[in-house]
Design an enzyme around this catalytic site. Structure first.
Site, short mmCIF file in Angstrom:
data_model
loop_
_atom_site.label_atom_id
_atom_site.label_comp_id
_atom_site.label_asym_id
_atom_site.label_seq_id
_atom_site.Cartn_x
_atom_site.Cartn_y
_atom_site.Cartn_z
N ASP A 152 0.79 -1.10 0.18
CA ASP A 152 -0.18 0.04 0.07
C ASP A 152 0.94 1.13 -0.02
O ASP A 152 1.81 1.33 0.80
CB ASP A 152 -0.97 -0.10 1.21
CG ASP A 152 -2.14 1.05 1.13
OD1 ASP A 152 -1.85 1.88 0.62
OD2 ASP A 152 -3.13 0.86 1.78
N ASP A 176 -5.78 7.10 -9.75
CA ASP A 176 -6.84 7.32 -9.33
C ASP A 176 -7.24 8.71 -9.00
O ASP A 176 -6.71 9.24 -7.93
CB ASP A 176 -7.57 6.41 -8.49
CG ASP A 176 -9.06 6.42 -8.27
OD1 ASP A 176 -9.81 7.33 -8.52
OD2 ASP A 176 -9.65 5.36 -7.88
N TYR A 221 -2.67 3.15 -19.97
CA TYR A 221 -3.77 4.36 -20.07
C TYR A 221 -3.42 5.41 -20.73
O TYR A 221 -4.29 6.02 -21.42
CB TYR A 221 -4.13 4.43 -18.39
CG TYR A 221 -4.87 3.98 -17.67
CD1 TYR A 221 -6.01 3.21 -18.21
CD2 TYR A 221 -4.59 3.61 -16.20
CE1 TYR A 221 -6.78 2.42 -17.47
CE2 TYR A 221 -5.40 2.68 -15.40
CZ TYR A 221 -6.42 2.01 -15.94
OH TYR A 221 -7.38 1.48 -15.35
#
Length: 215
Positions: free
Chosen positions: A96, A118, A193
């Site tokens: 994380d 994000d 992306y």
């Protein structure tokens, strides 16, 4: 990033400890031992399927890289690429980004990449953005004095937020690109992306920022 669940992902990851250490927090301050050579160490926080970090490792054999991804179902895509390439300057961390100071010692990392994170567009979720003050403090805690962040996104709102957050944190904005692909920037390696968004004609934003010396 929405991914198809891969229930077998954790077993595959555990089967390749040479690429993905099982207890990364135990390597704090000792990550260079995982590489063939002692070289500058760069990390990407949130690597997705890993195209950027794998291609960077191939293009820059004089730099060591760590790909950090929290989702096992995404990480196995990075692992598959590394199994095929067997790059001596690439390691993968299942973990994380909120806990970077648990994985790395102060000054252990030379540079941080943030790519197409994000955007968490709702204000109540702002603290989850990878350029929020909490995350900036994490990066500052593992970078050397004057250490840098390189950030790319297609999301204008997130880019504007990041410019403000970094400035308010006291960082120096070294360079800003408002349309990366229309600029003269050389050596850009695209993420999955980035390829998809730029093919649609979307603008790609990029910045390089550094923590102030003696802040």
């Amino acid at each position: 990033m929405r991914l198809r669940n891969k229930p077998w992902a954790n077993d595959r990851i555990k089967a390749h400890p040479q690429y993905v250490p099982g207890q990364p927090e135990q390597l704090k301050g000792q990550w260079q031992s995982r590489f063939a050579k002692n070289q500058p160490l760069h990390i990407e926080v949130g690597s997705g399927k890993g195209q950027f970090i794998v291609e960077m490792a191939k293009a820059h054999p004089d730099i060591n890289y760590i790909s950090i991804e929290i989702q096992a179902s995404a990480l196995v895509s990075i692992l598959d690429k590394q199994i095929e390439e067997d790059l001596p300057n690439l390691q993968i961390l299942l973990g994380d980004g909120r806990n970077l100071t648990e994985y790395f010692a102060p000054g252990e990392i030379s540079l941080v990449y943030l790519n197409f994170s994000d955007p968490w567009p709702k204000k109540k979720h702002a603290k989850r953005r990878l350029t929020s003050p909490y995350f900036l403090a994490q990066y500052e805690g593992i970078l050397p004095t004057g250490g840098q962040i390189h950030f790319k996104t297609d999301n204008r709102g997130l880019f504007e937020y990041s410019l403000a957050a970094m400035s308010q944190y006291g960082m120096i904005l070294n360079q800003v690109w408002l349309d990366l692909h229309a600029s003269d920037f050389e050596g850009n390696i695209m993420t999955e992306y980035e390829e998809k968004f730029s093919a649609r004609g979307q603008v790609i934003y990029r910045l390089e920022a550094a923590f102030k010396v003696g802040k």
